[in-house]
Each structure stands twice: as structure tokens, then as C-alpha cells.
Design an enzyme around this catalytic site. Sequence first.
Site, short mmCIF file in Angstrom:
data_model
loop_
_atom_site.label_atom_id
_atom_site.label_comp_id
_atom_site.label_asym_id
_atom_site.label_seq_id
_atom_site.Cartn_x
_atom_site.Cartn_y
_atom_site.Cartn_z
CE1 TYR A 1 39.00 39.91 34.53
CE2 TYR A 1 37.10 40.97 35.52
CZ TYR A 1 38.15 41.00 34.64
OH TYR A 1 38.37 42.11 33.86
CG HIS A 2 39.26 41.22 41.78
ND1 HIS A 2 39.88 39.99 41.80
CD2 HIS A 2 40.11 42.09 42.35
CE1 HIS A 2 41.08 40.12 42.36
NE2 HIS A 2 41.24 41.38 42.71
#
Length: 160
Positions: free
Chosen positions: A119-120
Site C-alpha cells: 500500500y502506498h
Amino acid sequence: MRKMTASFSHKPEGYECPFCRVSGIERPNQGTKQRDIIYQNEKVTAFISSKWWPNNKGHVLVVPNQHFENIFELPADYAVEIHRAAQLTAFAMKSTYGCDGISTRQHNEPAGNQDVWHYHLHVYPRYVNDQLYLTKGSQSDPDERSFYADKLRSWIKENI
């Protein structure tokens, strides 16, 4: 209320997560360096992205320090810290880059255009007619990134 469950993993066999390396071992001339980090706490790290768009240099990625593949796996307490860091980054960019606005974006799963399986959240400095969505990114020079990281890091240290 419908029970929420995590999605299955889309990462390929033998995948080495580039964002898990940020707080670990660096590779020469590849990816993110420790000096790219602009903010870090026990849950999240924000750093200058190694991939740049021509008119939006110095954009930042905010990642959870623990590996979560996408929004479906991300616990709410991490989401809160990610958005706190993104807001702090946005204020720092407005003050130090002189940008006209900020865009954030985040992708999930192959159909959502996700290509890194951690996730980013992207935080982009925006400028009038910058054509962010009409251009392609390319690898940046680590020395050029440090110029932007130093600006943001200094602002954050003075303002938190």
C-alpha cells in the site's frame, strides 16, 4: 453490516517488496535511499519517490512501515497515520515548492492500476497546466531527490 475481508495477494512468486527495503538495506543506484525519507514514525514512512513526472518533481510516497498489500488489508489506525503524514507533506510542499495545489492518488489491485504490492499513497505537487495525467514517469537521480527531501524534511522539523 457486511463482513470485510482481505483480498488475495496479487504479488508474483519471489516478489521482493521495494517499500519494505526503505527502512532496511539499500541497493546501489536503485530505488529509494535513506536520505529520501522526509518523515517517519512508528507506523508510517514518507519519502521522495524515485520515479518522477517531468512537471511534478519531488513527489512523495507515504507507506505503512508494516507490509499491507492494498487498501483491503490496511488497518484503520495505519490509514489515519498515512493521511496525517500526507497532510503534513502537502503543507510542506505548498510552503517550500511554491506549488499551486496538491493531488493524492492511490491504486489497488491490477484493475486499479496497482503495480507495487505494498500500500502506498502518492502526494504530488501540482502546477497550473502541469499535465500530470498526460505524461509518463521516469527514474530520478538520487542526488536530485536529496534537494527536495532536504526542503521538506527541514520544513517538517520546524513545524511539528
